[in-house]
Scaffold this motif. Structure first.
Motif, PDB file in Angstrom:
ATOM      1  N   VAL A 145      -5.533 -15.905  -6.270  1.00 13.90           N
ATOM      2  CA  VAL A 145      -5.668 -14.783  -5.325  1.00 13.90           C
ATOM      3  C   VAL A 145      -5.263 -13.482  -6.010  1.00 13.90           C
ATOM      4  N   VAL A 146      -5.849 -12.407  -5.520  1.00  8.60           N
ATOM      5  CA  VAL A 146      -5.531 -11.075  -6.033  1.00  8.60           C
ATOM      6  C   VAL A 146      -5.153 -10.191  -4.852  1.00  8.60           C
ATOM      7  N   PHE A 147      -4.063  -9.443  -5.001  1.00 11.40           N
ATOM      8  CA  PHE A 147      -3.633  -8.506  -3.964  1.00 11.40           C
ATOM      9  C   PHE A 147      -3.792  -7.082  -4.478  1.00 11.40           C
ATOM     10  N   ARG A 148      -4.228  -6.228  -3.577  1.00 11.44           N
ATOM     11  CA  ARG A 148      -4.359  -4.813  -3.926  1.00 11.44           C
ATOM     12  C   ARG A 148      -4.152  -3.997  -2.648  1.00 11.44           C
ATOM     13  N   ASP A 149      -3.458  -2.896  -2.754  1.00 12.86           N
ATOM     14  CA  ASP A 149      -3.129  -2.078  -1.593  1.00 12.86           C
ATOM     15  C   ASP A 149      -2.494  -2.918  -0.478  1.00 12.86           C
ATOM     16  N   ASN A 162       0.815  -1.220   0.000  1.00 12.24           N
ATOM     17  CA  ASN A 162       0.000   0.000   0.000  1.00 12.24           C
ATOM     18  C   ASN A 162       0.846   1.268   0.000  1.00 12.24           C
ATOM     19  N   VAL A 163       2.136   1.137   0.261  1.00  8.85           N
ATOM     20  CA  VAL A 163       3.075   2.266   0.155  1.00  8.85           C
ATOM     21  C   VAL A 163       4.341   1.742  -0.529  1.00  8.85           C
ATOM     22  N   PRO A 164       5.082   2.610  -1.222  1.00  7.80           N
ATOM     23  CA  PRO A 164       6.307   2.150  -1.872  1.00  7.80           C
ATOM     24  C   PRO A 164       7.233   1.466  -0.868  1.00  7.80           C
ATOM     25  N   THR A 165       7.620   0.248  -1.176  1.00  7.26           N
ATOM     26  CA  THR A 165       8.333  -0.601  -0.237  1.00  7.26           C
ATOM     27  C   THR A 165       9.563  -1.185  -0.923  1.00  7.26           C
ATOM     28  N   ASP A 166      10.595  -1.374  -0.134  1.00  5.93           N
ATOM     29  CA  ASP A 166      11.865  -1.905  -0.624  1.00  5.93           C
ATOM     30  C   ASP A 166      11.809  -3.433  -0.600  1.00  5.93           C
ATOM     31  N   ILE A 167      12.050  -4.049  -1.753  1.00  5.65           N
ATOM     32  CA  ILE A 167      11.956  -5.514  -1.827  1.00  5.65           C
ATOM     33  C   ILE A 167      13.340  -6.166  -1.705  1.00  5.65           C
ATOM     34  N   CYS A 168      14.376  -5.379  -1.468  1.00  8.42           N
ATOM     35  CA  CYS A 168      15.754  -5.896  -1.526  1.00  8.42           C
ATOM     36  C   CYS A 168      15.968  -7.159  -0.708  1.00  8.42           C
TER      37      CYS A 168
END
Lengths: 253, 253
Positions: free
Chosen positions: B245-249, B10-16
């Protein structure tokens, strides 16, 4: 004004040297500080790097500059925003698939009323005039041909579409399908071909010289296109306004 | 088998952190040595990194791992080639524009006779079954709707198309339009949602622990999807075969 850089070569070639000069123009030696992007073809595939931040400060630009990516076709763009906010989706080059090939497009200039042109198969994701113009060009090509036509017909049609868009303002264009590099000069575009015997070249924007004789073989043929000449000691051809050139296998056709 | 990794937040997140674990599976702790790719959305735009070389040895992967790109939607794929040679154009995720959005697609599995499916608006550039299946899915969506339909209808149709493709073999799917992450489990897919209160997580593939409480705010919601769980101390949901499944926010709908 944005800066354009294109390369077309007969063998995979490293563009780092020219890229180094161009990146300095992005917010350092030039005013083009609203992002940049570059696309390298590798066979039928391509890899792109885009950054909405000034190229002179961009970590991605530093990485690309230091990482030797060899390619036969490259398109690069440094942006000075005039229409469309500074955002990743507004950063050139734009890419779409047509006839099973990736087409890439970079533009500098402004086009009056271009968003009134009706689109069908391709829609812009961002808000720039440029992406709208690109979608319109691909729509026209797709409507006319189901599959790639003869190369001469394709060149003629792209030239005609570029001239039509240029009637709306300023349309300096680099367009590539992974084989040919199509270039239309509206106001500013220059090119040169490097071939045997290779000499030295010194960047205008950075104190950097390269001896291409050390970097190449006698068979290599590499053409460069840029908004303004990038080097001081080579013989750039300044394109006439309204002229169109196509490069393939490193040479101007 | 290929490895998939997806993120929706739901907010820009670091996937590192998760990327670090996955990259080790590319030719080091896993047999997936035929290239890798990752796409990060940033607003409506996206940036992709592709490399036909093993991720564990890839300079680009090292750069991506060290460079903190925050994103709300990410799709990543490590390839073990079964159909289509090792080449840049055969490296997932594949990207196309539909309805003025970039759609990205990554798949693991094999699909028998998928290339017999007729395509119209979208054509593959490479030679994989996966890209053909992706083009077919987008063709179906485009034929059915001129513009984005209601979200529920879209989810239902994507599920139906995934089930149809899954009838031809194995079709583990991650598909993203920059807003929603659509996931179909044919054989292997697991997911989890991280939300307040955040705890520790330790990667299975690398001796690396992160305390998400230090990296997040109380409002952050982040879902991860992967072929196999990536961490040892979190509660992954192993998806049933044939489930969607579907993900949103950041949340599972």
């Amino acid at each position: 004004m944005c800066e354009l850089l294109g390369m077309n070569a007969n063998v995979p070639t490293d563009i780092c040297f020219s890229f180094a000069g161009l990146m300095r123009r992005g917010g350092q030696t030039g005013p083009h500080s609203d992002g940049w992007g570059i696309t390298f073809y590798d066979g039928k595939g391509c890899r792109s790097f885009h950054d909405p931040r000034p190229s002179a400060e961009s970590e991605i630009a530093r990485f690309v500059r230091g990482y030797s990516i060899k390619s036969t076709n490259v398109i690069c763009h440094i942006r000075r925003a005039n229409r469309g906010r500074v955002a990743l989706e507004n950063t050139h080059p734009f890419i779409r698939e047509l006839w099973g090939r990736y087409w890439t497009f970079a533009h500098n200039g402004q086009l009056k009323g271009v968003k009134n042109l009706t689109l069908s198969a391709y829609l812009p994701v961002g808000t720039t005039d440029s992406e709208h113009a690109f979608c319109w060009m691909l729509d026209r090509l797709r409507e006319r041909w189901d599959r790639p036509p003869a190369h001469k017909s394709l060149c003629r049609e792209i030239r005609r579409l570029a001239e039509e868009l240029n009637g709306r303002g300023v349309f300096n264009l680099l367009l590539c399908d992974g084989q040919s590099l199509f270039c239309f000069c509206s106001t500013n575009l220059a090119w040169l071909t490097r071939r045997y015997p290779f000499g030295n070249a010194t960047l205008l924007d950075e104190d950097l010289t390269v001896d291409f004789a050390q970097e190449t073989t006698a068979r290599d043929v590499v053409s460069m296109v840029a908004t303004r000449p990038l080097t001081r000691d080579e013989d750039w051809t300044i394109m006439d306004k309204g002229s169109f050139v196509v490069f393939r296998d490193g040479s101007c056709l």
